[in-house]
Design an enzyme around this catalytic site. Structure first.
Site, PDB file in Angstrom:
ATOM      1  N   THR A  49      21.767   2.023  39.549  1.00  0.00           N
ATOM      2  CA  THR A  49      21.223   3.353  39.818  1.00  0.00           C
ATOM      3  C   THR A  49      21.111   3.620  41.319  1.00  0.00           C
ATOM      4  O   THR A  49      21.002   2.678  42.114  1.00  0.00           O
ATOM      5  CB  THR A  49      19.816   3.462  39.183  1.00  0.00           C
ATOM      6  N   ASP A  50      21.102   4.900  41.683  1.00  0.00           N
ATOM      7  CA  ASP A  50      20.901   5.261  43.098  1.00  0.00           C
ATOM      8  C   ASP A  50      19.458   4.993  43.534  1.00  0.00           C
ATOM      9  O   ASP A  50      19.151   4.976  44.728  1.00  0.00           O
ATOM     10  CB  ASP A  50      21.283   6.725  43.351  1.00  0.00           C
ATOM     11  N   GLU A  51      18.559   4.767  42.553  1.00  0.00           N
ATOM     12  CA  GLU A  51      17.135   4.622  42.892  1.00  0.00           C
ATOM     13  C   GLU A  51      16.861   3.359  43.714  1.00  0.00           C
ATOM     14  O   GLU A  51      15.822   3.238  44.347  1.00  0.00           O
ATOM     15  CB  GLU A  51      16.271   4.676  41.626  1.00  0.00           C
ATOM     16  N   TYR A  73      10.843  -0.095  38.194  1.00  0.00           N
ATOM     17  CA  TYR A  73      12.187   0.070  37.616  1.00  0.00           C
ATOM     18  C   TYR A  73      13.263  -0.179  38.665  1.00  0.00           C
ATOM     19  O   TYR A  73      14.159  -1.011  38.482  1.00  0.00           O
ATOM     20  CB  TYR A  73      12.341   1.485  37.017  1.00  0.00           C
ATOM     21  N   LYS A 133      16.083  -3.153  39.064  1.00  0.00           N
ATOM     22  CA  LYS A 133      17.534  -2.866  39.131  1.00  0.00           C
ATOM     23  C   LYS A 133      18.108  -3.430  40.439  1.00  0.00           C
ATOM     24  O   LYS A 133      19.202  -3.994  40.458  1.00  0.00           O
ATOM     25  CB  LYS A 133      17.812  -1.354  39.040  1.00  0.00           C
TER      26      LYS A 133
HETATM   27  P1  NAD Z   1      18.731   3.994  27.868  1.00  0.00           P
HETATM   28  O1  NAD Z   1      17.308   3.603  28.057  1.00  0.00           O
HETATM   29  O2  NAD Z   1      19.054   5.277  27.193  1.00  0.00           O
HETATM   30  O3  NAD Z   1      19.489   2.840  27.047  1.00  0.00           O
HETATM   31  C1  NAD Z   1      19.318   1.486  27.303  1.00  0.00           C
HETATM   32  C2  NAD Z   1      19.914   0.690  26.138  1.00  0.00           C
HETATM   33  O4  NAD Z   1      19.753  -0.701  26.425  1.00  0.00           O
HETATM   34  C3  NAD Z   1      19.237   0.953  24.794  1.00  0.00           C
HETATM   35  O5  NAD Z   1      20.209   1.115  23.781  1.00  0.00           O
HETATM   36  C4  NAD Z   1      18.411  -0.305  24.553  1.00  0.00           C
HETATM   37  O6  NAD Z   1      18.246  -0.618  23.169  1.00  0.00           O
HETATM   38  C5  NAD Z   1      19.259  -1.352  25.254  1.00  0.00           C
HETATM   39  N1  NAD Z   1      18.461  -2.521  25.693  1.00  0.00           N
HETATM   40  C6  NAD Z   1      17.278  -2.511  26.358  1.00  0.00           C
HETATM   41  N2  NAD Z   1      16.843  -3.779  26.531  1.00  0.00           N
HETATM   42  C7  NAD Z   1      17.788  -4.604  25.998  1.00  0.00           C
HETATM   43  C8  NAD Z   1      17.931  -6.004  25.895  1.00  0.00           C
HETATM   44  N3  NAD Z   1      16.975  -6.831  26.355  1.00  0.00           N
HETATM   45  N4  NAD Z   1      19.029  -6.503  25.304  1.00  0.00           N
HETATM   46  C9  NAD Z   1      19.994  -5.674  24.805  1.00  0.00           C
HETATM   47  N5  NAD Z   1      19.901  -4.337  24.846  1.00  0.00           N
HETATM   48  C10 NAD Z   1      18.816  -3.799  25.444  1.00  0.00           C
HETATM   49  O7  NAD Z   1      19.388   3.907  29.314  1.00  0.00           O
HETATM   50  P2  NAD Z   1      20.506   4.828  29.992  1.00  0.00           P
HETATM   51  O8  NAD Z   1      19.871   6.007  30.578  1.00  0.00           O
HETATM   52  O9  NAD Z   1      21.635   4.997  29.039  1.00  0.00           O
HETATM   53  O10 NAD Z   1      20.945   3.874  31.195  1.00  0.00           O
HETATM   54  C11 NAD Z   1      21.949   2.885  30.995  1.00  0.00           C
HETATM   55  C12 NAD Z   1      22.156   2.119  32.283  1.00  0.00           C
HETATM   56  O11 NAD Z   1      22.552   3.013  33.317  1.00  0.00           O
HETATM   57  C13 NAD Z   1      20.897   1.406  32.795  1.00  0.00           C
HETATM   58  O12 NAD Z   1      21.281   0.163  33.328  1.00  0.00           O
HETATM   59  C14 NAD Z   1      20.362   2.331  33.877  1.00  0.00           C
HETATM   60  O13 NAD Z   1      19.664   1.605  34.855  1.00  0.00           O
HETATM   61  C15 NAD Z   1      21.658   2.905  34.413  1.00  0.00           C
HETATM   62  N6  NAD Z   1      21.549   4.272  35.006  1.00  0.00           N
HETATM   63  C16 NAD Z   1      20.972   5.286  34.307  1.00  0.00           C
HETATM   64  C17 NAD Z   1      20.924   6.562  34.850  1.00  0.00           C
HETATM   65  C18 NAD Z   1      20.348   7.728  34.114  1.00  0.00           C
HETATM   66  O14 NAD Z   1      20.230   8.814  34.672  1.00  0.00           O
HETATM   67  N7  NAD Z   1      19.986   7.606  32.847  1.00  0.00           N
HETATM   68  C19 NAD Z   1      21.457   6.786  36.129  1.00  0.00           C
HETATM   69  C20 NAD Z   1      22.047   5.713  36.819  1.00  0.00           C
HETATM   70  C21 NAD Z   1      22.094   4.456  36.227  1.00  0.00           C
HETATM   71  P1  TYD Z   2      13.303  11.394  34.947  1.00  0.00           P
HETATM   72  O1  TYD Z   2      14.123  12.153  33.957  1.00  0.00           O
HETATM   73  O2  TYD Z   2      12.204  10.519  34.436  1.00  0.00           O
HETATM   74  O3  TYD Z   2      14.323  10.573  35.858  1.00  0.00           O
HETATM   75  P2  TYD Z   2      14.050   9.725  37.231  1.00  0.00           P
HETATM   76  O4  TYD Z   2      12.612   9.433  37.339  1.00  0.00           O
HETATM   77  O5  TYD Z   2      14.863   8.502  36.980  1.00  0.00           O
HETATM   78  O6  TYD Z   2      14.585  10.580  38.337  1.00  0.00           O
HETATM   79  O7  TYD Z   2      12.629  12.416  35.967  1.00  0.00           O
HETATM   80  C1  TYD Z   2      13.404  13.327  36.716  1.00  0.00           C
HETATM   81  C2  TYD Z   2      12.445  14.049  37.650  1.00  0.00           C
HETATM   82  O8  TYD Z   2      11.569  14.878  36.856  1.00  0.00           O
HETATM   83  C3  TYD Z   2      11.559  13.132  38.434  1.00  0.00           C
HETATM   84  O9  TYD Z   2      11.375  13.674  39.746  1.00  0.00           O
HETATM   85  C4  TYD Z   2      10.242  13.141  37.685  1.00  0.00           C
HETATM   86  C5  TYD Z   2      10.202  14.530  37.099  1.00  0.00           C
HETATM   87  N1  TYD Z   2       9.505  14.651  35.790  1.00  0.00           N
HETATM   88  C6  TYD Z   2       8.491  15.598  35.612  1.00  0.00           C
HETATM   89  O10 TYD Z   2       8.158  16.360  36.543  1.00  0.00           O
HETATM   90  N2  TYD Z   2       7.878  15.679  34.395  1.00  0.00           N
HETATM   91  C7  TYD Z   2       8.209  14.867  33.349  1.00  0.00           C
HETATM   92  O11 TYD Z   2       7.601  14.963  32.252  1.00  0.00           O
HETATM   93  C8  TYD Z   2       9.260  13.903  33.539  1.00  0.00           C
HETATM   94  C9  TYD Z   2       9.668  12.991  32.428  1.00  0.00           C
HETATM   95  C10 TYD Z   2       9.881  13.838  34.781  1.00  0.00           C
END
Ligand code: NAD
Ligand code: TYD
Length: 380
Positions: free
Chosen positions: A137-139, A186, A190
């Site tokens: 992630t970019d975070e 988080y 990561k």
């Molecule tokens: P998500 O929470 O929707 O899905 C995570 C999946 O991992 C789920 O299916 C869960 O059951 C599985 N999981 C969790 N713990 C596990 C374990 N111990 N063993 C096996 N499986 C397990 O997450 P997402 O939003 O789809 O993100 C996927 C990846 O991309 C993550 O690594 C996250 O850090 C990264 N990412 C997400 C975003 C975003 O905006 N959602 C952006 C950049 C990077």
């Molecule tokens: P989120 O979807 O949790 O992603 P991330 O924290 O990984 O960026 O949140 C996106 C943005 O929205 C973040 O600045 C937090 C804000 N947010 C709210 O203001 N209210 C909410 O209920 C949630 C879930 C997020």
């Protein structure tokens, strides 16, 4: 049937993982795609209903922290490539329960790295033709300021190093060489997993790639995240909890564009390298929320903007990062990737998908999906 390659995708029942699994199963019928997922609250096999019966697809319920299971899986299935998405992914949960994040994101990634290394280095060809691709992630880069060198108030038009103009809230961007400064449990977990992946490359020569992506949006996202949560709340006229003043900025990318980038980088990315993936698409939370309200109201035939009164300012998230903005020009320059969807188009598709798939949403919010699939896969 014998397959050209076996690719292990972890976390494939989650939001991004399900799009990656779908893309790979459809696009590479000559490859065996194994989806390894623990099915935590965030994993939902209903996300993959359309491809679950494909001959080149196998689901395995398991925990990436289970090293012995991983060793059996790697050697038994002759895994040649890994795309690692499994993680605990929600910042608010990490603030409440950092241990689970360290366990899955750090120790789970380490177990996966070690299983890949031990299995592959015992083969005659060793790491030749193998690939371990870690999705991050970019975070990990921390938070950016909202400043302009001449004091111009954001948003202002900026020229990216790709040469393209876009709206921006600050002069600085996350580039691949920026130092890691994670703030939340988080992002700290990561960041730690990214370091382990690079350490395995530098120490053992494991063929790794890391990508750091901005916020994704689109179908099948668990409704604890901003966009699906708010679409559902607007539909049901429930309050919209905006953290702080809603001034925080995120860079949003449509999930299928991320999946396309993952496919490209898995096949063409340089071993040992890192790529940032983002949309050059910065939005203040409050502005996105207004777009969501207007879009839901319009589609449901309500007077546009009628639901603005649902906006409820609540206590800010602890350590809330101010601004994320990815510079993805390296990926564009070296591999020719660009987002395909304009944000307006992506948001319209996304809102329509959640409104059209109320049953999916109801199952997820009631927790029914877990009972159903947990029973189905018990003991497998
Ligand atoms: P998500 O929470 O929707 O899905 C995570 C999946 O991992 C789920 O299916 C869960 O059951 C599985 N999981 C969790 N713990 C596990 C374990 N111990 N063993 C096996 N499986 C397990 O997450 P997402 O939003 O789809 O993100 C996927 C990846 O991309 C993550 O690594 C996250 O850090 C990264 N990412 C997400 C975003 C975003 O905006 N959602 C952006 C950049 C990077
Ligand atoms: P989120 O979807 O949790 O992603 P991330 O924290 O990984 O960026 O949140 C996106 C943005 O929205 C973040 O600045 C937090 C804000 N947010 C709210 O203001 N209210 C909410 O209920 C949630 C879930 C997020």
């Amino acid at each position: 049937m014998s397959y050209k390659e076996t690719i292990l995708i972890t976390g494939g029942a989650g939001f991004i993982g399900s799009h990656v699994v779908r893309l790979f199963v459809n696009k590479y019928p000559d490859c065996h795609i194994i989806n390894l997922d623990k099915l935590t609250y965030a994993g939902n096999l209903a996300n993959l209903k359309d491809i679950e019966d494909r001959p080149n697809y196998t689901f395995v319920k398991g925990d990436i922290c289970d090293f012995e299971m991983l060793m059996k899986l790697f050697s038994g299935q002759q895994v040649t490539g890994v795309i690692h998405l499994a993680a605990e992914s929600h910042v608010d949960r990490s603030i409440k329960d950092p241990f689970t994040f360290a366990q899955t994101n750090v120790m789970g990634t380490l177990a996966l790295l070690q299983a890949a290394k031990l299995t592959w280095e015992a083969l005659p060809e060793k790491f030749e033709g193998k690939r371990f691709y870690h999705i991050s992630t970019d975070e990990v880069y921390g938070a950016l300021e909202m400043t302009h060198p001449e004091g111009i108030q954001p948003p202002f038009t900026t020229k990216a190093s790709s040469g393209k103009h876009h709206l921006s809230y600050g002069e600085q961007f996350f580039t691949e060489d920026l130092k890691y400064q994670p703030h939340s449990p988080y992002s700290a977990a990561k960041a730690s997993s990214d370091h382990f992946v690079r350490a395995f490359h530098d120490t053992y020569g494991l063929p790794t790639i890391v990508t750091n992506c901005s916020n994704n949006y689109g179908p099948y996202q668990f409704p604890e995240k901003l966009i699906p949560l708010f679409i559902n709340n607007i539909r049901h006229r429930k309050p919209l909890p905006v953290y702080g003043k809603g001034e925080n900025v995120r860079d949003w990318l449509y999930v299928e564009d991320h999946a396309r980038a993952i496919d490209l980088i898995f096949h063409k990315g340089k071993i040992g390298d890192t790529y940032n993936i983002g949309g050059f698409n910065e939005w203040k939370n409050i502005d996105i929320i207004k777009v969501l309200i207007n879009t839901v109201d319009r589609i449901l035939g309500r007077p546009e903007g009628e639901d603005m009164n649902l906006i409820t300012y609540v206590t800010d998230r602890a350590g809330h990062d101010l601004r994320y903005a990815i510079d993805s020009s390296k990926l564009q320059r070296e591999l020719g990737w660009e987002p395909s969807l304009q944000f307006e188009e992506g948001i319209e598709k996304t809102v329509r998908w959640y409104l059209d798939n109320q049953e999916w949403m109801d199952n997820v919010t009631s927790g029914d999906y877990q009972n159903y699939y947990n029973e189905m896969y018990n003991g497998r």
